[in-house]
Write an enzyme that holds these catalytic residues in place. Sequence first.
Site, PDB file in Angstrom:
ATOM      1  N   HIS A 233       0.791  -1.231   0.000  1.00 15.72           N
ATOM      2  CA  HIS A 233       0.000   0.000   0.000  1.00 15.72           C
ATOM      3  C   HIS A 233       0.823   1.280   0.000  1.00 15.72           C
ATOM      4  CE1 HIS A 233      -3.786  -2.176   1.753  1.00 15.72           C
ATOM      5  NE2 HIS A 233      -3.449  -2.599   0.557  1.00 15.72           N
ATOM      6  N   GLU A 242       0.185  -2.607   7.460  1.00 16.71           N
ATOM      7  CA  GLU A 242      -0.363  -1.447   8.173  1.00 16.71           C
ATOM      8  C   GLU A 242      -0.422  -1.628   9.678  1.00 16.71           C
ATOM      9  OE1 GLU A 242      -4.766  -0.953   7.334  1.00 16.71           O
ATOM     10  OE2 GLU A 242      -4.340  -2.734   6.156  1.00 16.71           O
ATOM     11  N   ASP A 285      -4.276   3.743   1.426  1.00 13.97           N
ATOM     12  CA  ASP A 285      -5.453   3.880   2.292  1.00 13.97           C
ATOM     13  C   ASP A 285      -5.325   5.038   3.273  1.00 13.97           C
ATOM     14  OD1 ASP A 285      -3.452   2.454   3.440  1.00 13.97           O
ATOM     15  OD2 ASP A 285      -4.635   0.636   3.799  1.00 13.97           O
ATOM     16  N   GLU A 369      -3.609  -9.366  11.871  1.00 20.70           N
ATOM     17  CA  GLU A 369      -4.241  -9.914  10.666  1.00 20.70           C
ATOM     18  C   GLU A 369      -3.150 -10.565   9.817  1.00 20.70           C
ATOM     19  OE1 GLU A 369      -6.648  -6.841   8.866  1.00 20.70           O
ATOM     20  OE2 GLU A 369      -6.414  -7.730   6.882  1.00 20.70           O
ATOM     21  N   ASP A 394      -7.414 -12.793   6.677  1.00 22.46           N
ATOM     22  CA  ASP A 394      -7.797 -12.036   5.474  1.00 22.46           C
ATOM     23  C   ASP A 394      -7.402 -12.881   4.262  1.00 22.46           C
ATOM     24  OD1 ASP A 394      -8.123 -10.324   3.357  1.00 22.46           O
ATOM     25  OD2 ASP A 394      -6.647  -8.850   3.988  1.00 22.46           O
ATOM     26  N   LYS A 419     -14.446  -9.004   3.270  1.00 18.78           N
ATOM     27  CA  LYS A 419     -14.293  -8.174   2.070  1.00 18.78           C
ATOM     28  C   LYS A 419     -15.408  -8.582   1.115  1.00 18.78           C
ATOM     29  CE  LYS A 419      -9.254  -7.424   2.047  1.00 18.78           C
ATOM     30  NZ  LYS A 419      -7.965  -7.984   1.596  1.00 18.78           N
ATOM     31  N   SER A 446     -14.351  -4.852   6.146  1.00 19.30           N
ATOM     32  CA  SER A 446     -13.179  -4.189   5.565  1.00 19.30           C
ATOM     33  C   SER A 446     -13.432  -3.494   4.229  1.00 19.30           C
ATOM     34  CB  SER A 446     -12.076  -5.235   5.369  1.00 19.30           C
ATOM     35  OG  SER A 446     -10.958  -4.660   4.733  1.00 19.30           O
ATOM     36  N   ARG A 448     -11.338  -1.903   0.728  1.00 21.50           N
ATOM     37  CA  ARG A 448     -10.221  -2.375  -0.091  1.00 21.50           C
ATOM     38  C   ARG A 448      -9.306  -1.183  -0.341  1.00 21.50           C
ATOM     39  NH1 ARG A 448     -10.677  -7.421  -2.291  1.00 21.50           N
ATOM     40  NH2 ARG A 448      -8.442  -7.267  -1.891  1.00 21.50           N
ATOM     41  N   LYS A 470     -12.826  -1.617   9.323  1.00 23.86           N
ATOM     42  CA  LYS A 470     -11.500  -1.152   8.922  1.00 23.86           C
ATOM     43  C   LYS A 470     -11.695  -0.430   7.597  1.00 23.86           C
ATOM     44  CE  LYS A 470      -7.462  -3.481   7.023  1.00 23.86           C
ATOM     45  NZ  LYS A 470      -6.652  -4.693   7.027  1.00 23.86           N
TER      46      LYS A 470
HETATM   47  P1  PGA Z   1      -6.288  -4.879  -0.125  1.00 23.91           P
HETATM   48  O1  PGA Z   1      -5.922  -4.647   1.397  1.00 23.91           O
HETATM   49  O2  PGA Z   1      -7.530  -4.170  -0.405  1.00 23.91           O
HETATM   50  O3  PGA Z   1      -5.098  -4.357  -0.848  1.00 23.91           O
HETATM   51  O4  PGA Z   1      -6.413  -6.372  -0.304  1.00 23.91           O
HETATM   52  C1  PGA Z   1      -6.855  -4.574   2.406  1.00 23.91           C
HETATM   53  C2  PGA Z   1      -6.425  -5.408   3.574  1.00 23.91           C
HETATM   54  O5  PGA Z   1      -5.524  -6.244   3.443  1.00 23.91           O
HETATM   55  O6  PGA Z   1      -6.974  -5.305   4.637  1.00 23.91           O
HETATM   56 ZN    ZN Z   2      -5.352  -7.604   5.122  1.00 23.66          ZN
END
Ligand code: PGA
Ligand code: ZN
EC number: 4.2.1.11
Length: 508
Positions: A233, A242, A285, A369, A394, A419, A446, A448, A470
């Site tokens: 990211h 993160e 993000d 995570e 995840d 997701k 979550s 993205r 998140k």
């Molecule tokens: P991504 O990351 O949208 O790049 O998959 C989000 C996350 O890992 O929480």
């Molecule tokens: Zn993740």
Amino acid sequence: MLTGVESNRQRNVRFKLSRLLKIGNEKPKKKKKMSVQEYLDKHLLSRKIEDAVNAAVRAKTSDPVLFIANHMKKAVSSVITKVKARQILDSRGIPTVEVDLHTNKGVFRASVPSGDSSGTYEAVELRDGDKGTYLGNSVAKAVKNINEKISEALIGMDPKLQAQIDQAMIDLDKTEKKNELGANAILAVSIAACKAGAAEKEVPLCKHLSDLSGRANMILPVPAFTVLSGGKHASNHFAIQEIMILPVGASRFEEALQWGSETYHHLKAVITEKKDSLGCNVGEDGGLAPDISSLKEGLELVKEAINRTGYNDKIKIAIDVAATNFCIGTKYDLDIKSPNKSGQNFKSADDMIDMYKELCAEYPIVFIEDPFDKEDWEHTKYFSSLGICQVVGDDLLMSNSKRIERAIQELACNALLLKVNQIGTVTEAIEVVKLARDAQWGVVTSHRCGETEDSFISDLSVGLATGVIKAGAPCRGERTMKYNQLLRIEEELGDQAVYAGEDWRQTL
Ligand code: PGA
Ligand code: ZN
């Protein structure tokens, strides 16, 4: 018609359409054309208009025309009349799908996000692959599938019937991973239909979602704000994806947002003082992206920022390691993004466990995570069994029901990162949350990394009471959209609003 016992006076003032129109006795024309009376009878028009006017009189409304218009609108049952898609850009400047779903009551818009991590078990994001256009990322096929196939299949359906709508698209697609129509196409329509369903019921979207899931209580989630970004990211040399902060000790969501914002701005100052202001550039993000060499250094910066807010132990920390991105064979290369790699920073899974143990003892870390590679079930399982903190799957789970079932059976992790675009429909998203909840897992709704101006996940997190959301840093429009929507929901719920707070894991 007025209901209940009517006085003579009421009966006298009761409105009769036929009297006003003076058309009730018109004779039918010779050529079997429908007479005015027949038309009125066929559509029960006289009765409906009389009802509306009488309701306005009964309500003694100051704006009878508006009242009658709304009354008449409510009497019409809503159906989908058109579904129109287009290609738009996400927050990374990469194409994605947006849909306008029309009913005879209004137009409802939704768009889908997209992420960096993608795996073999998640629903397929359909991209055109023509390198000459948007470097292969355009979504014209997905858009066409909506405009030509999905639209036709859904016209005439009641938007309140989410499960039927989603099933109709699944049946039309016929593949397990939605390769044919594209999960991006299907999800955009599914979310837009959900918004239309809520509007038809005249309830907030979060309430409609709560009804669809069969949950009685709606709960405002604890926001997990991204404050430091790395991994895929950000373009710094930090391998970890993160570091997040969770204001669990706030009394309301509004207060949590304030603490998150304050901590973020203190962190900017800390980075400027201890590193340099260049380190305040942000990742995808919105997290700050200084060049830090270790997880410990990052946690120290965050701890210092939290200290400066004065909220201290009321703000907890979480980490998304996204370890798959720097796993080489069975080793983890924490220097993977460094240009002058020494080759000294390779860690075995056991070394990683030692590192996590140390860090969890020193900092208020409440969840980690993806601590290991997405196929490293054994170490994830062992680390979860230590019970040091919540372990969120995840990439390990990819929001896939079969992977979730396996993880539940093997006790591999104890929380789901939800997701929605890895699943493809609202109905299936509700189902996987139920799976996780039945196993006493935590759930983190979550975003993205490639987001849009759609705040659907905010309502989803409240309606399904997932406990945590998140949605990135407390800055950048596509992230604050989600947090700002939660502010509105909290305001709208008023006295009924409950913030998950310290109970973020137990929102059952
Ligand atoms: P991504 O990351 O949208 O790049 O998959 C989000 C996350 O890992 O929480
Ligand atoms: Zn993740």
